[in-house]
Design a protein around this motif. Structure first.
Motif, PDB file in Angstrom:
ATOM      1  N   ASP A   1       0.842  -1.194   0.000  1.00 54.21           N
ATOM      2  CA  ASP A   1       0.000   0.000   0.000  1.00 54.21           C
ATOM      3  C   ASP A   1       0.878   1.245   0.000  1.00 54.21           C
ATOM      4  OD1 ASP A   1      -2.109  -1.729   0.214  1.00 54.21           O
ATOM      5  OD2 ASP A   1      -2.393  -1.445   2.365  1.00 54.21           O
ATOM      6  N   ARG A   2       0.312   2.358  -0.488  1.00 49.45           N
ATOM      7  CA  ARG A   2       1.106   3.585  -0.503  1.00 49.45           C
ATOM      8  C   ARG A   2       0.202   4.812  -0.471  1.00 49.45           C
ATOM      9  NH1 ARG A   2       4.738   2.440  -5.301  1.00 49.45           N
ATOM     10  NH2 ARG A   2       4.458   0.374  -4.420  1.00 49.45           N
ATOM     11  N   CYS A   3       0.778   5.897   0.042  1.00 51.01           N
ATOM     12  CA  CYS A   3       0.133   7.204   0.020  1.00 51.01           C
ATOM     13  C   CYS A   3       0.877   8.076  -0.987  1.00 51.01           C
ATOM     14  CB  CYS A   3       0.180   7.869   1.388  1.00 51.01           C
ATOM     15  SG  CYS A   3      -0.983   7.175   2.567  1.00 51.01           S
ATOM     16  N   VAL A   4       0.128   8.819  -1.787  1.00 52.98           N
ATOM     17  CA  VAL A   4       0.739   9.685  -2.790  1.00 52.98           C
ATOM     18  C   VAL A   4       0.067  11.045  -2.722  1.00 52.98           C
ATOM     19  CG1 VAL A   4       1.264   7.735  -4.296  1.00 52.98           C
ATOM     20  CG2 VAL A   4      -0.880   8.985  -4.597  1.00 52.98           C
TER      21      VAL A   4
ATOM     22  N   ILE B   1       2.960   8.162 -10.728  1.00 52.26           N
ATOM     23  CA  ILE B   1       3.010   6.825 -10.136  1.00 52.26           C
ATOM     24  C   ILE B   1       3.260   5.814 -11.248  1.00 52.26           C
ATOM     25  CG2 ILE B   1       1.775   5.163  -8.707  1.00 52.26           C
ATOM     26  CD1 ILE B   1      -0.083   7.535  -7.918  1.00 52.26           C
TER      27      ILE B   1
ATOM     28  N   ILE C   1      -4.162   2.641  -2.721  1.00 51.10           N
ATOM     29  CA  ILE C   1      -3.493   3.908  -2.992  1.00 51.10           C
ATOM     30  C   ILE C   1      -4.341   5.021  -2.400  1.00 51.10           C
ATOM     31  CG2 ILE C   1      -2.798   5.558  -4.757  1.00 51.10           C
ATOM     32  CD1 ILE C   1      -2.074   3.316  -6.564  1.00 51.10           C
TER      33      ILE C   1
ATOM     34  N   CYS D   1      -1.251  10.245   5.653  1.00 53.36           N
ATOM     35  CA  CYS D   1      -2.400   9.381   5.411  1.00 53.36           C
ATOM     36  C   CYS D   1      -3.275   9.206   6.648  1.00 53.36           C
ATOM     37  CB  CYS D   1      -1.939   7.998   4.944  1.00 53.36           C
ATOM     38  SG  CYS D   1      -1.567   7.960   3.164  1.00 53.36           S
TER      39      CYS D   1
END
Length: 886
Positions: free
Chosen positions: A290-293, A299, A379, A427
């Motif tokens: 998982d990731r925060c952008v 991306i 995301i 996040c």
């Protein structure tokens, strides 16, 4: 991706084949086709769901999707849909949308209908079909069971825009899993309105769209196939770890939609899958974290799927690929043994979301028994934090400025008294509130003036967030702190020095302003101190200090005497004057006022404090004995109450409270300590004991009722002295006081000599007569009479012999309240009647009083038997033979 593969039935024969893969696949395919052919007429509905879109007003278009055998009778050109408002409609299959796989005689069907609802409520829409698949392992006699799918539609003015149902991307036609291997599946559902989804497993629906009975009809797959089945309530991935037998299984997945925590609809997907003995392994997808952008980030995520012997197809599903503005990209790829694809996206402001986007990755092999691997990642798209925040005091306000921010529709301004040491990732939702900040305002520009109840002496810290046009809040800015200039006096102590109704005394301290511009505002200076009773608010000038040339003086102290500090709290405010001109005032501060609340062997000490500084700790003191004037601390608390629970009822105890606090800005005395007045109280038992636990038994032969209960002193109480018993003869009547047992050890009672054992009871426990607290009632226990006994003889001899002279029932009679007894001669004339259950008829005519002639007479009787529910009538009739009559 929807790949139609027909499920193996119970005809599947596991076999180990030591030949090449092609021969193996041909053999398996042959078995599958044989299974299809042998079971063609028994295979019906396998899976389905109902979805909808809003058209206008209260009009919606519904789509029913089913997976069926194309050669089956259940391959229906039309279905009946129930709209949940009393109306039904026949909807036709859209043949142009039908997806068919001829080799497996399987097809996916679409039916559409439009309906207008009459008002705002929740509607349950359903479609039934009389048959399911034959041979479903976890549904008893599945071919005879009704197939039903169901959807909920909420029409309400309180949910915002009209709701569109979720969309299911992955085809729910049968899919394969392997014996002794974990099996996972994901419907790839997303919500076009951006609502949150939650998933749960429920029993399949049957006739009238009711849940199938568990376990009589429906059993969850592990109950018959072993292992453990579960569904992730957030991602919707269903996993069975691990089936032990092969066969066809059905489950129902309820997918609920939530909009800002409010339920707005649901879809139930009936899903079928096939567990088989596998000769190969499923593909494997590389793990993606998982990731925060941030909005504007480029991306690019590479994903690889591998397989040990087959071609593998890699694709992805999710709402992120169906956005109306700027959808993400993940091209489907296929390769032998391995394949890769790249997730690419540059999110814009409209893509920012409070909740993460879920990306579901699928890898399918091309084996005749197609196996799949499923993995997912999230995301979270954030709006970047505000930068360049500054805070500067101006007069009684603090002015905030910051840089213009990306995606800004408005800005949220958060404030805290003192800074926070907590840190959060971008996040983390509600970070400002968790850090102890409070939302104090909003702004449409990159500046804000805070003049909301600011206090000289406190440091104020600020955070700013962006709120986008679609109401998504961005990340928090860096903390920035400031304080008003120290240009007015500041109260630091309002403390009770003496408690008395007429000679009480308050001590009042204040700090002189240290940042006053004495060049612009020259002396001489003086202060005016005002006092008011906290309850009245009427101010009185109590002190005017002599003029002083310099403002730089030690902190000022004043003892205000002749007060009723025993019964009143007092509020103070100090003003500064320069050569008779008003310069400014402190914020009001009030003395702490304490009081006591008595209870059993305890006193609760509570107090009220109202000061411009923050009191973070309170120390409670108790007088060593009444009149000693010596107080010892007994504890501390961070709240405005304290319970002293080691006391003796009827004895007086006295207390006072010390507060410990501070202003958050530097340069002011710390800690700030103030005392309440002295307050006294006497513990008194207002607490009733806990309830007994009652059981009741009966002896119908002896006509006795036995009550037994526990002694609460042995478990949850220590002061029970007696018990009250309450009783009602019939269920539904109010229970009334019956008697008192005056010993805590007397925990049984016999209720007798009332002609019945039926009735309802409860018991209460009481403490000492001094306090007379009664517990809540025990659970009400009701018992009923046994069946009543009432029989009549058919002959008697009223001849004066004192033997059998009176007609009466066979004794003893039990549980009879009254009768309606009538005797008739052979001409039908009434000759005797009574309501007495014992009757006692002497054989004479009721009108003439003369003895009746020998002969046969008939009787009718209604016996009113005593039961818990009331007097229950029982009717019968018979004959009476009068012999040897006078």
């Amino acid at each position: 991706m929807c790949v139609f593969n027909y499920a193996f039935t119970s005809l599947f024969i596991p076999l180990v084949i030591h030949h090449n893969t092609l021969i193996k696949r041909l053999f398996i395919l042959t078995l599958a086709l044989l299974a299809i052919s042998s079971n063609a007429n028994a295979t019906h509905n396998r899976a389905g769901s109902i979805t909808y879109v809003h058209l206008f007003g209260t009009t919606y278009e519904f789509t029913v999707t089913t997976c069926t055998r194309s050669t089956s009778e259940a391959d229906r050109p039309e279905l009946v849909i129930d709209y949940g408002d009393g109306s039904r409609d026949t909807i036709e299959r859209i043949t142009s949308l039908t997806e068919v796989l001829p080799a497996y005689e399987v097809q996916k069907n679409y039916y559409k209908g439009v309906h207008t609802f009459t008002g705002a409520t929740t509607y349950t829409i359903s479609v039934e079909d009389p048959n399911r698949n034959a041979g479903v392992v976890n549904i008893v006699n599945s071919v005879d069971k009704v197939f039903c799918i169901q959807t909920e539609l909420v029409i309400s003015p309180f949910i915002g825009d009209p709701n569109n149902s979720l969309i299911i991307e992955d085809c729910p036609c049968p899919t394969f899993g392997c014996v002794n291997e974990i099996f996972c599946f994901n419907l790839s559902a997303y919500d076009p309105d951006g609502d949150s989804l939650s998933y749960s497993l429920i029993p399949c629906k049957g006739e009238d769209c009711l849940d199938m009975a568990v376990p009589e009809v429906y059993r969850y797959p592990p109950d018959v196939g072993g292992g453990v089945i579960s569904i992730d309530p957030v991602t919707g991935t269903l996993c069975w770890d691990a089936p032990l037998i092969q066969g066809v299984f059905n489950v129902a997945i309820k997918i609920s939609e939530w909009r800002e925590g409010i339920f707005v609809g649901s879809v139930i997907q009936d899903l079928q899958f096939n567990i088989v003995v596998c000769s190969h392994q499923p593909p494997d997808i590389s793990v993606v974290p998982d990731r925060c952008v941030f909005v504007g980030d480029n991306i690019d995520i590479s994903v690889t799927a591998t397989d040990s012997e087959d071609f593998v197809t890699l694709f992805a599903t999710g709402a992120i690929f169906n956005l109306s503005d700027n959808p993400a990209s993940f091209p489907e790829t296929t390769g032998f043994l391995t394949t890769s694809s790249n997730f690419t996206w540059t999110p814009n402001c409209n893509n920012a979301s409070e909740t993460p986007y879920s990306v579901v990755l699928h890898a399918d092999d091309d084996n005749n028994i197609q196996l799949t691997d499923i993995k997912s990642f999230n995301i979270k798209v954030n709006i970047p934090p505000v930068t360049g925040l500054t805070a500067n005091p101006v007069g009684n306000s603090i002015e905030l400025d910051w840089d213009d921010a990306l995606c800004a529709g408005t800005y949220n301004i958060y404030r805290s008294t003192d800074s926070s040491s907590l840190t959060f990732e971008c996040c983390d939702p509600n970070a400002a509130l968790i850090m102890g900040y409070e939302l104090i305002g909003t702004s449409t520009t990159s500046d804000y003036v805070d003049n909301l109840e600011l206090v000289v002496g406190n440091e104020y810290c600020y955070l700013i967030t962006v709120v986008s046009g679609n109401n998504v809040e961005g990340c928090i800015s860096e903390q920035v702190c400031s304080s008003l200039k120290f240009e007015v006096p500041i109260l630091t102590h309002v403390s009770i020095a003496t408690t008395d109704a007429s000679t009480g005394e308050d001590s009042v301290y204040w700090a002189t302003p240290k940042e006053l511009n004495t060049t612009a505002i020259p002396g001489p200076y003086h202060y005016q101190l005002y006092r008011s009773e906290a309850s009245s608010g009427m101010e009185t000038l109590v002190l005017t200090t002599p003029p002083q040339a310099s403002i730089v003086n030690p902190d000022t102290v004043f003892y205000d005497s002749g007060l009723n500090t025993a019964d009143n709290a007092y509020t103070y405010r100090v003003e500064l004057y320069s050569d008779g001109t008003f310069i400014g005032s402190s914020i009001e501060a009030t003395s702490i006022y304490a009081s006591t609340i008595p209870n059993d062997n305890q006193l609760e000490i509570t107090w009220v404090d109202d000061t411009p500084w923050s009191n973070d700790t309170f120390v409670v003191y108790r007088e060593t004995f009444v009149g000693s004037g010596v107080f010892d601390s007994i504890g501390f608390t961070l709240t405005n109450s304290y319970i002293d629970d080691t006391l003796t009822n009827g004895v007086q105890y006295c207390y006072k409270v010390k507060s410990i606090g501070r202003y958050s800005a530097d340069g002011i005395v710390r800690p700030i300590e103030n005392w309440s007045q002295e307050t006294c109280g006497v513990p008194f038992d207002f607490t009733p004991p806990c309830s007994p636990t009652l059981s009741v038994d009966v002896d119908c032969e002896l006509e006795e009722t036995y009550l037994i209960w526990n002694n609460p002193n042995n478990s949850c109480a220590d002061d029970v002295t007696r018990y009250n018993i309450y009783f009602a003869p019939f269920e539904g009547d109010s229970l009334m006081y019956l008697t008192t047992l005056n010993s805590d050890a007397d925990t049984s009672f016999v209720h007798a000599e009332r002609g019945s054992v039926a009735g309802c009871y409860y018991v209460t426990a009481l403490d000492s007569i001094q306090y007379d607290n009664e517990s809540e009632p025990s659970t009400i226990v009701c018992v009923d009479n046994c069946d009543g006994f009432y029989e009549l003889p058919n002959v008697f001899t009223p001849d004066g012999s004192n033997v059998n002279d009176f007609y009466h029932p066979i004794l003893p009679i039990k549980f009879v309240d009254s009768v309606d007894f009538n005797v008739y001669n052979r001409w039908g004339d009434l000759v005797f009647k009574t309501n007495d259950p014992l009757i006692n008829w002497d054989g004479t005519d009721m009108d003439s009083g003369k003895p009746l002639a020998d002969g046969v007479y008939t009787y009718t009787i209604i016996v009113y038997e005593i039961k818990l529910e009331g007097y229950i009538p029982r009717s019968f009739h018979g004959i009476i033979h009068i012999a040897n009559a006078k």
